[in-house]
Motif scaffolding. Structure first.
Motif, PDB file in Angstrom:
ATOM      1  N   ASP A   1       0.931  -1.037  -0.041  1.00 13.09           N
ATOM      2  CA  ASP A   1       0.120   0.044   0.055  1.00 13.09           C
ATOM      3  C   ASP A   1       0.959   1.271   0.066  1.00 13.09           C
ATOM      4  N   LEU A   2       0.825   1.805  -1.042  1.00  9.57           N
ATOM      5  CA  LEU A   2       1.948   3.147  -1.223  1.00  9.57           C
ATOM      6  C   LEU A   2       1.213   4.367  -1.110  1.00  9.57           C
ATOM      7  N   THR A   3       0.226   4.400  -0.189  1.00 13.94           N
ATOM      8  CA  THR A   3      -0.624   5.856  -0.198  1.00 13.94           C
ATOM      9  C   THR A   3       0.579   6.537   0.554  1.00 13.94           C
ATOM     10  N   VAL A   4       0.446   8.031   0.323  1.00 13.34           N
ATOM     11  CA  VAL A   4       1.376   8.853   0.919  1.00 13.34           C
ATOM     12  C   VAL A   4       0.915   9.507   1.921  1.00 13.34           C
ATOM     13  N   HIS A   5       1.589   9.524   3.224  1.00 13.35           N
ATOM     14  CA  HIS A   5       1.042  10.245   4.439  1.00 13.35           C
ATOM     15  C   HIS A   5       1.843  11.447   4.754  1.00 13.35           C
ATOM     16  N   LEU A   6       1.618  12.468   4.892  1.00 12.64           N
ATOM     17  CA  LEU A   6       2.057  13.794   5.215  1.00 12.64           C
ATOM     18  C   LEU A   6       2.389  13.954   6.370  1.00 12.64           C
ATOM     19  N   PRO A   7       3.396  14.457   6.765  1.00 14.49           N
ATOM     20  CA  PRO A   7       3.809  14.783   8.220  1.00 14.49           C
ATOM     21  C   PRO A   7       2.793  15.922   8.852  1.00 14.49           C
ATOM     22  N   PRO A   8       2.694  15.799  10.329  1.00 14.59           N
ATOM     23  CA  PRO A   8       1.995  16.899  10.959  1.00 14.59           C
ATOM     24  C   PRO A   8       2.412  18.299  10.941  1.00 14.59           C
ATOM     25  N   ASP A   9       1.822  19.237  11.134  1.00 22.40           N
ATOM     26  CA  ASP A   9       2.399  20.557  11.469  1.00 22.40           C
ATOM     27  C   ASP A   9       2.813  20.540  12.903  1.00 22.40           C
ATOM     28  N   VAL A  10       3.939  21.288  13.109  1.00 28.04           N
ATOM     29  CA  VAL A  10       4.446  21.393  14.397  1.00 28.04           C
ATOM     30  C   VAL A  10       3.492  21.879  15.136  1.00 28.04           C
ATOM     31  N   ALA A  11       2.689  22.858  14.904  1.00 27.31           N
ATOM     32  CA  ALA A  11       1.568  23.653  15.854  1.00 27.31           C
ATOM     33  C   ALA A  11       0.729  22.575  16.333  1.00 27.31           C
ATOM     34  N   SER A  12       0.449  21.424  15.620  1.00 29.47           N
ATOM     35  CA  SER A  12      -0.549  20.438  16.088  1.00 29.47           C
ATOM     36  C   SER A  12      -0.030  19.395  16.969  1.00 29.47           C
ATOM     37  N   LEU A  13       1.199  19.403  17.320  1.00 32.33           N
ATOM     38  CA  LEU A  13       1.943  18.385  18.056  1.00 32.33           C
ATOM     39  C   LEU A  13       1.326  18.575  19.602  1.00 32.33           C
ATOM     40  N   ALA A  14       1.064  17.626  20.182  1.00 31.82           N
ATOM     41  CA  ALA A  14       0.863  17.757  21.726  1.00 31.82           C
ATOM     42  C   ALA A  14       2.015  17.311  22.406  1.00 31.82           C
ATOM     43  N   LEU A  15       3.029  18.275  22.454  1.00 32.12           N
ATOM     44  CA  LEU A  15       4.176  18.224  23.217  1.00 32.12           C
ATOM     45  C   LEU A  15       3.970  18.386  24.636  1.00 32.12           C
ATOM     46  N   SER A  16       4.872  17.645  25.488  1.00 35.47           N
ATOM     47  CA  SER A  16       4.398  17.670  26.899  1.00 35.47           C
ATOM     48  C   SER A  16       5.099  19.011  27.474  1.00 35.47           C
ATOM     49  N   PRO A  17       4.339  19.333  28.689  1.00 30.29           N
ATOM     50  CA  PRO A  17       4.703  20.738  29.336  1.00 30.29           C
ATOM     51  C   PRO A  17       6.057  20.922  29.755  1.00 30.29           C
ATOM     52  N   VAL A  18       6.640  22.127  29.646  1.00 31.48           N
ATOM     53  CA  VAL A  18       8.195  22.252  29.912  1.00 31.48           C
ATOM     54  C   VAL A  18       8.080  22.434  31.460  1.00 31.48           C
TER      55      VAL A  18
ATOM     56  N   THR B   1      10.471  26.862  22.099  1.00 36.76           N
ATOM     57  CA  THR B   1       9.573  26.945  20.922  1.00 36.76           C
ATOM     58  C   THR B   1       9.163  25.429  20.527  1.00 36.76           C
ATOM     59  N   PRO B   2       8.182  25.173  20.237  1.00 36.17           N
ATOM     60  CA  PRO B   2       7.620  23.926  19.803  1.00 36.17           C
ATOM     61  C   PRO B   2       8.449  23.371  18.544  1.00 36.17           C
ATOM     62  N   TYR B   3       8.910  24.189  17.608  1.00 37.01           N
ATOM     63  CA  TYR B   3       9.685  23.599  16.550  1.00 37.01           C
ATOM     64  C   TYR B   3      11.201  23.283  17.038  1.00 37.01           C
ATOM     65  N   ASP B   4      11.835  23.988  17.986  1.00 38.39           N
ATOM     66  CA  ASP B   4      13.118  23.754  18.659  1.00 38.39           C
ATOM     67  C   ASP B   4      12.755  22.170  19.421  1.00 38.39           C
ATOM     68  N   ARG B   5      11.793  22.042  20.274  1.00 35.05           N
ATOM     69  CA  ARG B   5      11.674  21.027  20.944  1.00 35.05           C
ATOM     70  C   ARG B   5      11.370  19.816  20.276  1.00 35.05           C
ATOM     71  N   ALA B   6      10.735  19.948  19.043  1.00 36.10           N
ATOM     72  CA  ALA B   6      10.071  18.920  17.988  1.00 36.10           C
ATOM     73  C   ALA B   6      11.508  18.391  17.182  1.00 36.10           C
ATOM     74  N   ALA B   7      12.493  19.424  16.563  1.00 34.81           N
ATOM     75  CA  ALA B   7      13.351  18.927  16.100  1.00 34.81           C
ATOM     76  C   ALA B   7      14.468  18.358  16.475  1.00 34.81           C
ATOM     77  N   HIS B   8      14.356  18.690  18.150  1.00 32.78           N
ATOM     78  CA  HIS B   8      15.311  17.801  18.828  1.00 32.78           C
ATOM     79  C   HIS B   8      14.952  16.692  19.429  1.00 32.78           C
TER      80      HIS B   8
END
Length: 541
Positions: free
Chosen positions: A39-56, A71-78
């Motif tokens: 099954d070769l359906t393409v699944h797109l990545p979520p937007d960083v803003a939609s990620l449910a990151l744990s509280p700092v 920032t959510p982007y820095d935390r997600a990227a690391h």
């Protein structure tokens, strides 16, 4: 080569160079032919803003706050490295181990101050270079409740001093490969360490993981190019003496090479350099029989010719990644020099290949450049050029296939030549059986990335049809079966990808007990609070 653009938080490289358009269509077509039921359906990545990151959970003191980001982007990227399982978890938005803060020190004193604060507060510190780990080495996969700070060394990125007489340079550890070479170029010198991750990995990361680089023989690991290290630990800063060689007891550098951020943060290193190569010779040698090709490769590795490239591709690897159909294998062979033409070396290497049944579909190619040289072994022809181009796109294509529910990943090892045939058969069997059990259908490929006089470094690839939502578990089952086969047949759990958290169970059985005790004692002495990369190399706590 370097790509300007926006770094992808979820996958390899830059957003602008991701697989799309005609490349995506062609890739999907090849996979459909290889795995017709996938099954070769393409699944797109979520937007960083939609990620449910744990509280700092922590707040930096005022004196360090300017170095830290939440920032959510820095935390997600690391949160993860760049292994298949990392990419897939990112695609699913599974970032349960996101760091609380990302710190970017600008000076060595900043590093010391951050370690002091984290030691006092019991905050885990995850040293982070380019984030290209494929073994869970930069993931804050910690005990519940333990806060984590990722220490990103990216601002420590300068060549501080060049010694052209001794051909060495003092270099900050956070420099990415292309920026390092750009700074060395005016001197006419080069470190000449080109792992596949070259564009997106750092000198400190190479040192901390004992990375393998450009050379297939002789200078295969970053260890061979290291002259001295400077390391900041929670117990103080140490600097080894800059020497060409020394017999003064156990090497202090060897303790930190491969320490994966568990003993200290490498901030600087004196590295051995060389003149940029001007003469190059490339050839692709075809074999009808894989066993004969292995014998030819061993003869080359033991000949003293020291080719810069000596990559053996089995038939599946040659077809998938070089577009070459062969019944046996293809040997990609190259020599380079800053001093002299390479005709005699290539002639003797090809003579050895012919002695084992090899033949050249096209003559060897010889080139000569200006005094400035170039950054990578040049040109090539046929399978050589096709494979080199594919090699640079492999991580991007892996990400694209991960989006399409494929299980696409690699694993590597090393063994002595006398054990290779048995290990190769056992690993291939274990991989195929695991694929059949958890995926149904798939392909296993093999190539040699490096060869030593006493043994090769086989690098295996997996291509299997997965189920969206299950591909991480499927890969974990395959990986476990393969790692056990490697351990049972005399291979190392890693030749150049490090241990991280993912290889720990097999690393624990590979290392001798007294050495484990000594490493534990060193950890206790240098990092008494146990804050540095807990769970890597040693149990946390």
């Amino acid at each position: 080569m370097t790509h300007a653009g926006t770094r992808s938080w979820w996958g390899w490289g830059t957003v602008e160079h991701a697989v799309r358009g005609a490349e995506r269509t062609a890739l999907t077509g090849r996979v459909a032919g290889l795995l017709p039921d996938a099954d070769l359906t393409v699944h797109l990545p979520p937007d960083v803003a939609s990620l449910a990151l744990s509280p700092v959970r922590v707040t930096a003191p005022r004196s360090l706050a300017h170095l830290c980001s939440a920032t959510p982007y820095d935390r997600a990227a690391h949160t993860h490295g760049k292994a298949f399982r990392d990419v897939v978890r990112n695609l699913h938005g599974d970032l349960r181990h996101a760091p609380d803060l990302v710190a970017r020190p600008r000076t060595e004193q900043d590093v010391a101050d951050l370690l002091d604060w984290c030691t006092r507060e019991g905050i885990a510190v995850i040293p982070f270079g380019g984030g290209s780990s494929v073994v869970g080495g930069v993931e804050p996969r910690l005990a519940d409740g333990c806060p984590a700070l990722t220490l990103d060394t990216g601002h420590l990125d300068r060549v501080l001093e060049v010694d052209p007489v001794s051909r060495s340079a003092r270099i900050q550890a956070g420099v990415l490969g292309p920026h390092l070479e750009d700074q060395l170029r005016p001197s006419g010198l080069t470190l000449r360490h080109f792992p596949q991750s070259f564009e997106y990995s750092t000198l400190g990361g190479w040192l901390a993981t004992r990375a393998g680089g450009h050379y297939a023989t002789l200078y295969t690991h970053i260890d061979d190019l290291t002259q001295a290290l400077r390391v900041v630990t929670p117990s103080g800063t140490g600097e080894s003496r800059r020497l060409p060689a020394s017999g003064a007891g156990p090497s202090p550098d060897r303790m930190f090479l491969g320490s994966e951020g568990t003993l200290g943060v490498i901030t600087e290193a004196w590295m051995r350099l060389q003149r940029r190569p001007r003469w190059r010779a490339n050839a692709s040698v075809h074999f009808a029989d894989f066993t004969a090709a292995v014998a030819a490769t061993r003869a080359l590795a033991q000949s003293g010719l020291h080719p810069s490239n000596c990559r053996l591709l089995d038939p599946a690897e040659a077809l998938v990644n070089a577009g070459v159909t062969t019944g046996g294998s293809v040997l990609i062979l190259a020599f380079e020099s800053a001093d002299h033409p390479l005709g005699p070396w290539m002639d003797r290497a090809l003579e050895l290949c012919r002695d084992h049944g090899g033949h050249l579909p096209a003559p060897a190619r010889h080139t000569h450049t200006g005094a400035d040289g170039a950054d990578e072994a040049g040109g090539g022809a046929g399978a050589d050029r096709s494979w080199r181009s594919s090699f640079l796109r492999m991580p991007y294509q892996r990400d694209a296939l991960a989006q399409q529910s494929l299980v696409v990943e690699t694993f590597e090892t090393a063994c002595t030549w006398d054990r290779f045939e048995e290990l190769h058969a056992a690993v291939t069997h274990a991989a195929n059986e695991a694929i059949r059990t958890v995926c149904g259908t798939g392909v296993v490929t093999c190539r040699f990335t490096h060869v030593h006089p006493d043994g090769p470094a086989p690098y295996f690839g997996i291509y299997a049809a997965g189920r969206w939502g299950s591909t991480v578990a499927q890969w974990d089952d395959i990986k476990a079966a393969v790692c056990q086969a490697i351990a049972d047949h005399g291979g190392t759990i890693t030749h150049h990808h490090a241990v991280g958290r993912d290889h720990r169970p097999w690393y624990d059985t590979q290392r001798p007990g007294p050495f484990a005790a000594a490493l534990t004692a060193a950890k206790s002495a240098l990092d008494p609070a146990g804050i540095l990369n807990p769970g890597v190399l040693l149990p946390a706590g």
